[in-house]
Design an enzyme around this catalytic site. Structure first.
Site, mmCIF file in Angstrom:
data_model
loop_
_atom_site.group_PDB
_atom_site.id
_atom_site.type_symbol
_atom_site.label_atom_id
_atom_site.label_comp_id
_atom_site.label_asym_id
_atom_site.label_seq_id
_atom_site.Cartn_x
_atom_site.Cartn_y
_atom_site.Cartn_z
ATOM 1 N N ASN A 9 37.934 38.557 46.517
ATOM 2 C CA ASN A 9 37.631 38.209 45.127
ATOM 3 C C ASN A 9 38.683 37.197 44.694
ATOM 4 O O ASN A 9 39.825 37.570 44.428
ATOM 5 C CB ASN A 9 37.685 39.486 44.273
ATOM 6 C CG ASN A 9 37.564 39.191 42.791
ATOM 7 O OD1 ASN A 9 37.231 38.075 42.385
ATOM 8 N ND2 ASN A 9 37.834 40.192 41.971
ATOM 9 N N TRP A 10 38.285 35.939 44.638
ATOM 10 C CA TRP A 10 39.278 34.886 44.360
ATOM 11 C C TRP A 10 39.615 34.766 42.878
ATOM 12 O O TRP A 10 40.478 33.993 42.502
ATOM 13 C CB TRP A 10 38.763 33.535 44.889
ATOM 14 C CG TRP A 10 38.658 33.468 46.385
ATOM 15 C CD1 TRP A 10 38.872 34.481 47.273
ATOM 16 C CD2 TRP A 10 38.314 32.321 47.174
ATOM 17 N NE1 TRP A 10 38.685 34.040 48.561
ATOM 18 C CE2 TRP A 10 38.340 32.711 48.526
ATOM 19 C CE3 TRP A 10 37.979 30.993 46.862
ATOM 20 C CZ2 TRP A 10 38.046 31.834 49.570
ATOM 21 C CZ3 TRP A 10 37.693 30.117 47.896
ATOM 22 C CH2 TRP A 10 37.734 30.532 49.238
ATOM 23 N N LYS A 11 38.893 35.492 42.047
ATOM 24 C CA LYS A 11 39.134 35.470 40.596
ATOM 25 C C LYS A 11 39.194 34.022 40.092
ATOM 26 O O LYS A 11 38.457 33.179 40.583
ATOM 27 C CB LYS A 11 40.403 36.260 40.260
ATOM 28 C CG LYS A 11 40.373 37.662 40.870
ATOM 29 C CD LYS A 11 41.413 38.584 40.329
ATOM 30 C CE LYS A 11 41.296 39.929 41.020
ATOM 31 N NZ LYS A 11 42.167 40.957 40.501
ATOM 32 N N HIS A 95 33.620 44.387 37.217
ATOM 33 C CA HIS A 95 35.031 44.409 37.611
ATOM 34 C C HIS A 95 35.867 44.844 36.400
ATOM 35 O O HIS A 95 35.530 44.517 35.263
ATOM 36 C CB HIS A 95 35.457 43.014 38.092
ATOM 37 C CG HIS A 95 36.818 43.017 38.691
ATOM 38 N ND1 HIS A 95 37.952 42.989 37.923
ATOM 39 C CD2 HIS A 95 37.227 43.073 39.991
ATOM 40 C CE1 HIS A 95 39.015 43.027 38.726
ATOM 41 N NE2 HIS A 95 38.601 43.080 39.982
ATOM 42 N N GLU A 97 38.450 43.759 35.154
ATOM 43 C CA GLU A 97 38.876 42.646 34.282
ATOM 44 C C GLU A 97 37.734 42.231 33.355
ATOM 45 O O GLU A 97 37.964 41.813 32.222
ATOM 46 C CB GLU A 97 39.377 41.474 35.138
ATOM 47 C CG GLU A 97 40.753 41.783 35.723
ATOM 48 C CD GLU A 97 41.033 41.166 37.082
ATOM 49 O OE1 GLU A 97 40.337 40.201 37.459
ATOM 50 O OE2 GLU A 97 41.953 41.651 37.776
ATOM 51 N N GLU A 167 38.047 50.762 42.328
ATOM 52 C CA GLU A 167 39.276 49.990 42.112
ATOM 53 C C GLU A 167 40.052 50.598 40.951
ATOM 54 O O GLU A 167 39.766 50.296 39.788
ATOM 55 C CB GLU A 167 38.934 48.545 41.775
ATOM 56 C CG GLU A 167 38.126 47.831 42.831
ATOM 57 C CD GLU A 167 38.302 46.316 42.731
ATOM 58 O OE1 GLU A 167 38.745 45.724 43.701
ATOM 59 O OE2 GLU A 167 38.014 45.749 41.658
ATOM 60 N N GLY A 173 46.335 44.137 41.226
ATOM 61 C CA GLY A 173 47.295 43.073 40.946
ATOM 62 C C GLY A 173 48.689 43.577 40.626
ATOM 63 O O GLY A 173 49.549 42.828 40.180
ATOM 64 N N SER A 213 45.414 46.062 45.283
ATOM 65 C CA SER A 213 46.598 45.756 46.091
ATOM 66 C C SER A 213 46.428 46.083 47.579
ATOM 67 O O SER A 213 47.365 46.544 48.231
ATOM 68 C CB SER A 213 47.842 46.446 45.516
ATOM 69 O OG SER A 213 48.084 45.990 44.200
ATOM 70 N N GLY A 234 41.814 41.104 46.121
ATOM 71 C CA GLY A 234 42.093 40.015 45.196
ATOM 72 C C GLY A 234 43.223 39.136 45.718
ATOM 73 O O GLY A 234 43.023 38.270 46.575
ATOM 74 N N GLY A 235 44.433 39.402 45.231
ATOM 75 C CA GLY A 235 45.596 38.559 45.549
ATOM 76 C C GLY A 235 45.736 38.219 47.022
ATOM 77 O O GLY A 235 45.937 37.055 47.397
HETATM 78 P P1 PGA Z 1 44.138 42.881 43.970
HETATM 79 O O1 PGA Z 1 42.741 42.773 43.202
HETATM 80 O O2 PGA Z 1 43.838 42.978 45.430
HETATM 81 O O3 PGA Z 1 44.875 41.612 43.605
HETATM 82 O O4 PGA Z 1 44.834 44.092 43.449
HETATM 83 C C1 PGA Z 1 41.623 43.505 43.615
HETATM 84 C C2 PGA Z 1 40.475 43.213 42.707
HETATM 85 O O5 PGA Z 1 40.695 43.022 41.512
HETATM 86 O O6 PGA Z 1 39.301 43.134 43.149
#
Ligand code: PGA
Length: 259
Positions: A9-11, A95, A97, A167, A173, A213, A234-235
């Site tokens: 997930n590149w956000k 998600h 966010e 999640e 994050g 994470s 994500g990250g």
């Molecule tokens: P993260 O994000 O790996 O940076 O914690 C995961 C996500 O939000 O899908």
């Protein structure tokens, strides 16, 4: 055995040049791996270009969000058909966010899941509790409400491609990962709930991803858990080397398991 998924997930990261470079490096690094479903979810603006680069590769593409209507006067939104038309097969829905900053409720998540399937995309529906909810002992209750709310009114047949991502919000994050046991507990609960809502067969065949994470050095222990079928990352998906490592680690683990 359920086929594992490693999804990035590149956000809201990566402009076109950076995105093309990252996708290229991942494509090269993950070449020939065929026992892991690899999914990239870049920003909307980069999907079309990456789609051309990954045609006939082992990489699938997904959007990070979609609207529930087919089309209309919804400035700034993107439809399922638009995502499909640039080569997406998946879409992340709900998600945390989106829930937090864009006030998406379970009802909205449900409408989007419905729209995604109706339009031919595989929804990756995200659920997860906040730190306050976990500390108050409400994790299972919160996740149960989100799963039930997001799938309300939808039949097992209709949902036969559904992917769920657990999640925990406090792990996204933050560098704090749920321990494999903490993640497994919630995954097992989700699977049990799916059995109650639908059937044993539906529940058994569902892929439930863990996100929060996930990194090369913790992916193996997480993926070893019985009810964890992959990662939504994500990250750590923004660097090709690490992302490819996670794909390879998962691939080797499943090769050992006989997949
Ligand atoms: P993260 O994000 O790996 O940076 O914690 C995961 C996500 O939000 O899908």
């Amino acid at each position: 055995m359920r086929r594992p998924i490693i999804a990035g997930n590149w956000k809201m990261y990566k402009d076109m040049d950076e995105a093309v470079q990252l996708a290229n490096e991942i494509k090269r690094g993950a070449y020939r791996i065929d026992n892991v479903e690899i999914i990239l979810c870049p920003p909307f603006t980069n999907i079309s270009e990456i789609s051309e680069m990954t045609v006939e590769s082992n990489i699938g593409l997904g959007g990070q969000n979609c609207h529930w209507e087919k089309e209309g006067a919804y400035t700034g939104e993107i439809s399922v058909a638009m995502l499909k038309s640039v080569g997406c097969r998946y879409v992340i829905i709900g998600h945390s966010e989106r829930r937090k900053y864009f006030l998406e409720t379970d009802e909205i998540v449900g409408r989007k899941v419905n729209a995604a399937i109706a339009g031919g995309l595989v929804p990756i529906m995200c659920v997860g509790e906040t730190l306050e909810e976990r500390e108050a002992g409400k994790t299972l209750e919160v996740v149960k409400t989100q799963v039930t709310g997001g799938l309300k009114g939808l039949s097992a047949d209709y949902l036969d491609k559904l992917i769920i991502a657990y999640e925990p919000v406090w792990a996204i994050g933050t560098g704090k990962t749920a321990t494999p046991a903490q993640a497994q507990e919630v995954h097992a609960m989700i699977r049990k709930l799916l059995k109650e809502l639908y059937s044993e067969e539906f529940s058994y065949s569902r892929r439930i991803l863990y996100g929060g994470s996930v990194k090369p050095d913790n992916v193996l222990e997480l993926m070893k858990e019985d009810d964890i079928d992959g990662g939504l990352i994500g990250g750590a998906s923004l660097k090709a080397d690490g992302f490819v490592d996670m794909i390879k680690i998962t691939s080797s683990l499943y090769a050992e398991k006989g997949e």
